[in-house]
Scaffold this motif. Structure first.
Motif, PDB file in Angstrom:
ATOM      1  N   ASP A 343       0.920  -1.328  -0.109  1.00 31.62           N
ATOM      2  CA  ASP A 343       0.175  -0.123   0.187  1.00 31.62           C
ATOM      3  C   ASP A 343       0.435   0.983   0.219  1.00 31.62           C
ATOM      4  O   ASP A 343       0.440   1.826   0.387  1.00 31.62           O
ATOM      5  CB  ASP A 343      -1.173  -0.062   0.842  1.00 31.62           C
ATOM      6  CG  ASP A 343      -2.097   0.656   0.608  1.00 31.62           C
ATOM      7  OD1 ASP A 343      -2.941   0.837  -0.187  1.00 31.62           O
ATOM      8  OD2 ASP A 343      -2.845   1.341   1.941  1.00 31.62           O
ATOM      9  N   ARG A 344       1.817   1.498  -0.562  1.00 36.39           N
ATOM     10  CA  ARG A 344       2.952   2.367  -0.197  1.00 36.39           C
ATOM     11  C   ARG A 344       2.592   2.697  -2.076  1.00 36.39           C
ATOM     12  O   ARG A 344       2.980   2.266  -2.912  1.00 36.39           O
ATOM     13  CB  ARG A 344       4.371   2.224   0.143  1.00 36.39           C
ATOM     14  CG  ARG A 344       4.770   1.668   1.206  1.00 36.39           C
ATOM     15  CD  ARG A 344       5.461   1.668   1.348  1.00 36.39           C
ATOM     16  NE  ARG A 344       6.169   0.012   0.837  1.00 36.39           N
ATOM     17  CZ  ARG A 344       7.234   0.388  -0.255  1.00 36.39           C
ATOM     18  NH1 ARG A 344       7.838   1.281  -0.878  1.00 36.39           N
ATOM     19  NH2 ARG A 344       7.398  -0.867  -0.552  1.00 36.39           N
ATOM     20  N   ALA A 345       2.656   4.243  -2.403  1.00 36.45           N
ATOM     21  CA  ALA A 345       2.670   5.044  -3.747  1.00 36.45           C
ATOM     22  C   ALA A 345       3.820   4.865  -4.348  1.00 36.45           C
ATOM     23  O   ALA A 345       4.555   5.360  -3.962  1.00 36.45           O
ATOM     24  CB  ALA A 345       2.345   6.365  -3.472  1.00 36.45           C
ATOM     25  N   LYS A 346       2.973   3.921  -5.656  1.00 34.98           N
ATOM     26  CA  LYS A 346       4.111   4.044  -7.057  1.00 34.98           C
ATOM     27  C   LYS A 346       3.985   5.239  -7.815  1.00 34.98           C
ATOM     28  O   LYS A 346       3.040   6.344  -7.307  1.00 34.98           O
ATOM     29  CB  LYS A 346       3.623   3.771  -7.588  1.00 34.98           C
ATOM     30  CG  LYS A 346       4.121   1.708  -7.315  1.00 34.98           C
ATOM     31  CD  LYS A 346       2.992   0.430  -8.025  1.00 34.98           C
ATOM     32  CE  LYS A 346       3.384  -1.004  -7.622  1.00 34.98           C
ATOM     33  NZ  LYS A 346       3.000  -1.718  -8.944  1.00 34.98           N
ATOM     34  N   ASP A 347       5.070   5.590  -7.879  1.00 31.22           N
ATOM     35  CA  ASP A 347       5.012   7.198  -9.035  1.00 31.22           C
ATOM     36  C   ASP A 347       3.789   7.191 -10.213  1.00 31.22           C
ATOM     37  O   ASP A 347       3.607   8.058 -10.253  1.00 31.22           O
ATOM     38  CB  ASP A 347       6.180   6.983  -9.980  1.00 31.22           C
ATOM     39  CG  ASP A 347       7.284   6.628  -9.073  1.00 31.22           C
ATOM     40  OD1 ASP A 347       7.622   7.808  -7.851  1.00 31.22           O
ATOM     41  OD2 ASP A 347       8.670   6.951  -9.627  1.00 31.22           O
ATOM     42  N   SER A 348       2.949   6.303 -10.841  1.00 27.90           N
ATOM     43  CA  SER A 348       2.221   6.426 -11.592  1.00 27.90           C
ATOM     44  C   SER A 348       1.025   6.480 -11.663  1.00 27.90           C
ATOM     45  O   SER A 348       0.357   6.218  -9.879  1.00 27.90           O
ATOM     46  CB  SER A 348       2.313   4.861 -12.600  1.00 27.90           C
ATOM     47  OG  SER A 348       2.180   3.438 -11.887  1.00 27.90           O
ATOM     48  N   ALA A 349      -0.025   7.006 -11.897  1.00 30.18           N
ATOM     49  CA  ALA A 349      -1.157   7.253 -11.226  1.00 30.18           C
ATOM     50  C   ALA A 349      -2.196   7.653 -12.104  1.00 30.18           C
ATOM     51  O   ALA A 349      -1.818   8.189 -13.867  1.00 30.18           O
ATOM     52  CB  ALA A 349      -1.155   8.343 -10.667  1.00 30.18           C
ATOM     53  N   LEU A 350      -3.677   7.458 -12.407  1.00 29.63           N
ATOM     54  CA  LEU A 350      -4.500   7.717 -13.330  1.00 29.63           C
ATOM     55  C   LEU A 350      -5.198   8.616 -12.845  1.00 29.63           C
ATOM     56  O   LEU A 350      -5.661   9.028 -11.467  1.00 29.63           O
ATOM     57  CB  LEU A 350      -5.602   6.248 -13.768  1.00 29.63           C
ATOM     58  CG  LEU A 350      -4.369   4.924 -14.258  1.00 29.63           C
ATOM     59  CD1 LEU A 350      -5.907   4.367 -14.820  1.00 29.63           C
ATOM     60  CD2 LEU A 350      -3.992   5.816 -15.822  1.00 29.63           C
ATOM     61  N   THR A 351      -5.484  10.013 -13.851  1.00 27.50           N
ATOM     62  CA  THR A 351      -6.271  11.067 -13.604  1.00 27.50           C
ATOM     63  C   THR A 351      -6.972  11.180 -14.165  1.00 27.50           C
ATOM     64  O   THR A 351      -7.569  11.084 -15.520  1.00 27.50           O
ATOM     65  CB  THR A 351      -5.273  12.222 -13.824  1.00 27.50           C
ATOM     66  OG1 THR A 351      -4.888  12.909 -14.572  1.00 27.50           O
ATOM     67  CG2 THR A 351      -4.277  12.271 -12.463  1.00 27.50           C
ATOM     68  N   GLY A 352      -8.143  12.389 -14.424  1.00 29.80           N
ATOM     69  CA  GLY A 352      -9.345  12.646 -14.632  1.00 29.80           C
ATOM     70  C   GLY A 352     -10.596  11.812 -15.308  1.00 29.80           C
ATOM     71  O   GLY A 352     -11.053  11.002 -14.734  1.00 29.80           O
ATOM     72  N   ARG A 353     -11.219  11.678 -16.558  1.00 29.48           N
ATOM     73  CA  ARG A 353     -12.337  11.081 -16.942  1.00 29.48           C
ATOM     74  C   ARG A 353     -11.950   9.879 -16.705  1.00 29.48           C
ATOM     75  O   ARG A 353     -12.897   9.273 -15.777  1.00 29.48           O
ATOM     76  CB  ARG A 353     -12.981  11.560 -17.965  1.00 29.48           C
ATOM     77  CG  ARG A 353     -13.481  13.047 -18.009  1.00 29.48           C
ATOM     78  CD  ARG A 353     -14.751  13.870 -19.345  1.00 29.48           C
ATOM     79  NE  ARG A 353     -14.802  14.907 -19.036  1.00 29.48           N
ATOM     80  CZ  ARG A 353     -16.193  14.867 -18.916  1.00 29.48           C
ATOM     81  NH1 ARG A 353     -17.190  14.182 -18.566  1.00 29.48           N
ATOM     82  NH2 ARG A 353     -16.824  16.410 -18.790  1.00 29.48           N
ATOM     83  N   PHE A 354     -11.074   9.332 -17.263  1.00 32.13           N
ATOM     84  CA  PHE A 354     -10.968   8.362 -17.110  1.00 32.13           C
ATOM     85  C   PHE A 354     -10.911   7.404 -15.692  1.00 32.13           C
ATOM     86  O   PHE A 354     -11.668   6.416 -14.951  1.00 32.13           O
ATOM     87  CB  PHE A 354      -9.575   7.685 -17.886  1.00 32.13           C
ATOM     88  CG  PHE A 354      -9.517   6.057 -18.554  1.00 32.13           C
ATOM     89  CD1 PHE A 354      -9.741   5.331 -19.057  1.00 32.13           C
ATOM     90  CD2 PHE A 354      -8.509   5.772 -17.396  1.00 32.13           C
ATOM     91  CE1 PHE A 354      -9.402   4.206 -19.299  1.00 32.13           C
ATOM     92  CE2 PHE A 354      -8.203   4.261 -17.568  1.00 32.13           C
ATOM     93  CZ  PHE A 354      -9.095   3.736 -18.630  1.00 32.13           C
ATOM     94  N   ALA A 355     -10.098   8.081 -15.243  1.00 32.38           N
ATOM     95  CA  ALA A 355      -9.891   7.793 -13.586  1.00 32.38           C
ATOM     96  C   ALA A 355     -11.629   7.693 -13.474  1.00 32.38           C
ATOM     97  O   ALA A 355     -11.695   7.337 -12.208  1.00 32.38           O
ATOM     98  CB  ALA A 355      -9.428   8.643 -12.402  1.00 32.38           C
ATOM     99  N   ALA A 356     -12.282   8.800 -12.416  1.00 35.66           N
ATOM    100  CA  ALA A 356     -13.718   8.620 -12.814  1.00 35.66           C
ATOM    101  C   ALA A 356     -13.959   7.307 -13.469  1.00 35.66           C
ATOM    102  O   ALA A 356     -15.336   6.394 -12.307  1.00 35.66           O
ATOM    103  CB  ALA A 356     -14.103   9.858 -12.952  1.00 35.66           C
ATOM    104  N   ARG A 357     -14.545   7.046 -14.646  1.00 34.96           N
ATOM    105  CA  ARG A 357     -14.942   5.773 -14.729  1.00 34.96           C
ATOM    106  C   ARG A 357     -14.254   4.455 -14.691  1.00 34.96           C
ATOM    107  O   ARG A 357     -14.949   3.313 -14.099  1.00 34.96           O
ATOM    108  CB  ARG A 357     -14.761   5.783 -16.260  1.00 34.96           C
ATOM    109  CG  ARG A 357     -15.253   7.473 -17.709  1.00 34.96           C
ATOM    110  CD  ARG A 357     -15.618   6.323 -19.229  1.00 34.96           C
ATOM    111  NE  ARG A 357     -15.800   7.865 -19.408  1.00 34.96           N
ATOM    112  CZ  ARG A 357     -14.650   8.877 -20.412  1.00 34.96           C
ATOM    113  NH1 ARG A 357     -13.623   8.150 -19.983  1.00 34.96           N
ATOM    114  NH2 ARG A 357     -15.647   9.605 -20.727  1.00 34.96           N
TER     115      ARG A 357
END
Length: 400
Positions: A343-357
């Motif tokens: 459960d430690r954060a990696k560098d990668s993340a999704l954001t925006g509308r795609f993340a909402a979906r």
């Protein structure tokens, strides 16, 4: 004689465990009773939406568990005697009664945690329960332009509550009070996007602001700052249901039941605990956090372990680990923070509308999983090896 399995609580973990047990075991050998105070399944991960004024689709438990041979009992659990193997419940119309069990799955979950901060219980709102979310919904509906809302707590629940309210009610003045820095557990990309999202929604962020008192019209920080609050939303973590602490079960200082790697109580082997009610260790020998992401695989593991012990099968391997943290930032925005197994954060993340979906799919999948609890396992029912004799309980409560 049927082996009596009683499951306490029909949230994500309890309902999933009950349904999975029913699919794994033969109905001639086991009798599974699921006890819950409400007749509907509550999508806890959507309660911030309910509070913000959205209407959620009703999900009757009887329909979700149809065809599983699970007996649903609407009742409030008032006591558990793990030595006598009984549960005391109060049911509408029938009053108090006692349920005997051979195996117990404890999934009573958690509620809001006031942290002992003065004024919180009297003046703050919570969204850890459906009644709490409905009370906040009513309060927000009565507020007018310029009225202030302070959300206390910068975890997942606090972020989702603040952004949902700000998006649904842009005329209100929404503030977020966090003990550390905004999103300080996220990756740099995640923190930057979160900051952009709250700025876009006009949310005032008060960092390093530990709230010391809550009043009817304001909150005061430990530093002495006063934040006006026509409504205060308290989201600083969860407190487990108090019943386990009152039993002979081994529990932690916070009241969570201590379990082994199969979710079985270390002090009472006929009791399994799942979800927020359990203290279970995950990757890196770190406690699993209170969340649906932890609770659902815990329910799978507990059900499969109990079924294996009853049928002489092979115990499943504990493979619980984390993949991501999903945060909705209103209905059309989101943040998916990918994490390590512990459960430690990696560098990668999704954001925006795609993340909402993505987050919406996760929410739908969580509810779908309750009605389809055998994801990834055979659905063939196995016969139990033993059928323990059951004591006959008289009206006076004695056994013969």
């Amino acid at each position: 004689m049927q082996h009596r399995i009683v499951v306490l609580g029909a949230g994500y973990t309890g309902a999933t465990a009950a349904g999975r047990l029913a699919k794994r075991l033969h109905s001639e050998d086991v009798a599974i009773t699921l006890v819950n105070a409400d007749t509907d399944f509550v999508e806890r991960v959507r309660l911030h939406q309910l509070a913000a004024g959205q209407d959620l689709t009703p999900r009757p438990l009887a329909e979700m568990l149809a065809g599983t041979d699970v007996a649903l009992k609407q009742a409030k659990v008032t006591a558990v005697d793990v030595d006598a193997k009984t549960v005391t419940v109060t049911a509408p119309g029938t009053g108090t009664e006692e349920l005997a069990y051979d195996s117990l799955v404890y999934a009573l979950g958690s509620g809001w945690n006031t942290q002992g901060v003065p004024g919180t219980a009297e003046h703050a709102h919570e969204i850890a329960s459906r009644p709490g979310a409905l009370r906040l919904r009513e309060r927000l509906a009565g507020m007018t332009a310029g009225d202030s809302v302070v959300v206390v707590g910068g975890g997942l629940t606090g972020l989702e509550a603040a952004t949902e309210i700000a998006e649904a009610r842009p005329e209100l003045s929404v503030a977020l009070a966090v003990r550390g820095e905004l999103g300080d557990w996220l990756s740099p990309k995640g923190r930057a996007y979160l900051r952009k999202a709250v700025d876009r929604l006009g949310i005032a962020v008060h960092e390093n602001a530990s709230v010391a008192t809550v009043e009817a019209d304001r909150v005061t920080t430990a530093a002495g700052d006063s934040l006006p609050a026509a409504a205060t939303v308290w989201t600083t973590g969860f407190a487990v249901h108090p019943i386990a602490r009152a039993t002979a079960l081994e529990v932690t200082e916070t009241g969570q039941i201590v379990v082994d790697e199969t979710m079985r109580s270390v002090s009472h082997p006929d009791v399994y605990a799942v979800g927020d009610a359990a203290m279970a260790m995950g990757p890196g020998d770190k406690p699993l956090r209170m969340s649906c992401a932890s609770g659902t695989p815990m329910a799978w593991l507990a059900a499969d372990s109990l079924a294996a012990r009853l049928t002489g099968g092979k115990l499943p391997k504990n493979t619980i680990h984390y993949l991501n943290q999903c945060i909705s930032l209103g209905r059309k925005d989101g943040l998916i923070q990918f994490v390590t197994a512990d459960d430690r954060a990696k560098d990668s993340a999704l954001t925006g509308r795609f993340a909402a979906r993505y987050k919406e799919l996760i929410c739908k999948a969580a509810a779908w999983g309750v009605a389809n609890p055998t994801l990834g396992v055979p659905t063939r029912r196995h016969r139990t090896l033993t059928r323990p004799a059951q004591p006959v309980r008289t009206e006076a409560g004695a056994t013969a």
